[in-house]
Each structure stands twice: as structure tokens, then as C-alpha cells.
Design a protein around this motif. Structure first.
Motif, PDB file in Angstrom:
ATOM      1  N   ASP A  98      -0.851   7.185 -74.853  1.00  0.00           N
ATOM      2  CA  ASP A  98      -1.567   6.045 -75.417  1.00  0.00           C
ATOM      3  C   ASP A  98      -2.756   5.652 -74.558  1.00  0.00           C
ATOM      4  N   PHE A 148     -11.171   7.253 -76.451  1.00  0.00           N
ATOM      5  CA  PHE A 148     -11.768   6.532 -77.572  1.00  0.00           C
ATOM      6  C   PHE A 148     -12.833   5.558 -77.092  1.00  0.00           C
ATOM      7  N   GLY A 149     -12.500   4.794 -76.043  1.00  0.00           N
ATOM      8  CA  GLY A 149     -13.460   3.833 -75.493  1.00  0.00           C
ATOM      9  C   GLY A 149     -14.730   4.514 -75.002  1.00  0.00           C
ATOM     10  N   TRP A 201      -6.816   5.856 -75.577  1.00  0.00           N
ATOM     11  CA  TRP A 201      -7.712   4.706 -75.605  1.00  0.00           C
ATOM     12  C   TRP A 201      -8.862   4.850 -74.617  1.00  0.00           C
ATOM     13  N   ASP A 202      -8.620   5.535 -73.509  1.00  0.00           N
ATOM     14  CA  ASP A 202      -9.727   5.794 -72.571  1.00  0.00           C
ATOM     15  C   ASP A 202     -10.756   6.732 -73.191  1.00  0.00           C
TER      16      ASP A 202
END
Length: 184
Positions: free
Chosen positions: A36, A43-44, A40-41
Motif C-alpha cells: 500500500d 502514485f503521488g 501511494w508513493d
């Protein structure tokens, strides 16, 4: 238009370097990659990286290729830099020769000083401990800066800097009227 290209280039370099650094740290120094967190890293990072490549490409088609090259070069350069810094830190002999003890003493001294900075009652009772116009307190802040510098700089005498910090803290406390601790 060139100013916008430069702005997108800066955004691309910063986002790529930050994303590469964070992913490298999580994947090599973490407790194991958490899917997860990694998602998110990535994606960011892509939220900034993708527009930084696509927007200039829409305005001028060769810009997309240039931006992809800049992004890949930034990621590669970031990884090379991270590995170089890790090699330097791993080879640093002072980390093996009492560095943890010196760092613990340094942290203890900083914690002792923070009591005067963060405890309102102590700040009221001993205002000279936070007043850098006092010569001893000014010397203390210089000793703190020196110890921090020596902690992260190879080839410096960290142990001596921590000792000077201890002496400066004692002198500042004496000048501020702090009662000496009772002997154990």
C-alpha cells in the motif's frame, strides 16, 4: 513558452528525485515493502511526473522525449548519489569507534537544554538559558551548532565537540543561576 517548459522541467526533476529517494529508502531500509505504501508513493510521484512530461509534449512534440530523458537521468542520478552517500557512511570508521556513545551523550545534553526551551516554568525561572544576548548562552548555541556539524561531517572531532557542548551547557546553567545537581 520557454519559461513554462523550464517550470515543468524543474517540477519533473524534483518529483522524480523525491519519488526515487522515498522508494529506495522504503525498499532497501524499511521493514519490508508495504504494498500500500509503495503504491501511494509511486502514485503521488506520478501525479506530478506524468503532467510534467505530457503538458510540454502537447505544446511541442520533441519536448515529451526530452522530458522523459530528463526524468530517467534524474532517477539514475538520484540512485547513484544515494549509493555513493551510503558507501561513504558505511566506510566511516568513527561510527564504529564510540560514535553511538557520543551521539547518546549529545542527545542527552540537547534534551537537558530543551527543558529550558520547552518548559514554561523553567523559562520563567531561568530566562538567561534562552537569552542569546547572555555570553554563556551564546557560547552554548555555538557549541550546539558545532556538535551538530561534527556529527554529520567526516574528519571532525565529534567527541571533542560534544565535550565542549557539555562544558558550555554547564557554564550557561551556572551563569543563569541553575542550582547544581546533587551528587549521586
Amino acid at each position: 513558452m520557454p519559461a513554462m517548459m523550464l517550470l515543468w522541467g524543474v517540477a519533473l526533476v524534483l518529483a522524480t528525485a523525491a519519488t526515487t529517494y522515498v522508494l529506495h529508502k522504503k525498499l532497501t531500509h524499511g521493514r519490508g515493502p508495504e504494498p500500500d505504501g509503495v503504491f501511494w508513493d509511486v502514485f503521488g510521484g506520478l501525479v506530478v511526473i506524468a503532467p510534467a512530461i505530457l503538458v510540454p509534449a502537447v505544446q511541442w512534440s520533441p519536448a515529451g522525449l526530452i522530458m522523459v530523458f530528463v526524468g530517467v537521468a534524474t532517477a539514475a542520478g538520484t540512485l547513484v548519489s544515494i549509493r555513493k552517500v551510503e558507501r561513504i557512511h558505511a566506510a566511516e570508521p568513527r561510527r564504529r569507534n564510540g560514535f553511538p556513545d557520543d551521539a547518546a551523550r549529545h542527545e542527552h545534553l540537547l534534551e537537558q537544554w530543551r527543558r529550558y526551551e520547552l518548559d514554561p516554568a523553567r523559562t520563567i525561572v531561568f530566562p538567561a538559558m534562552t537569552d542569546v544576548r547572555t555570553a554563556e548562552t551564546a557560547a552554548l548555541t555555538r557549541a550546539m551548532r558545532e556538535a551538530e556539524y561534527c556529527k554529520v561531517t567526516a574528519g571532525t572531532d565529534y567527541r571533542a565537540a560534544v565535550q565542549r557542548l557539555a562544558e558550555a551547557l554547564t557554564a550557561a546553567e551556572r551563569a543563569a543561576g541553575v542550582p547544581a545537581p546533587a551528587p549521586r
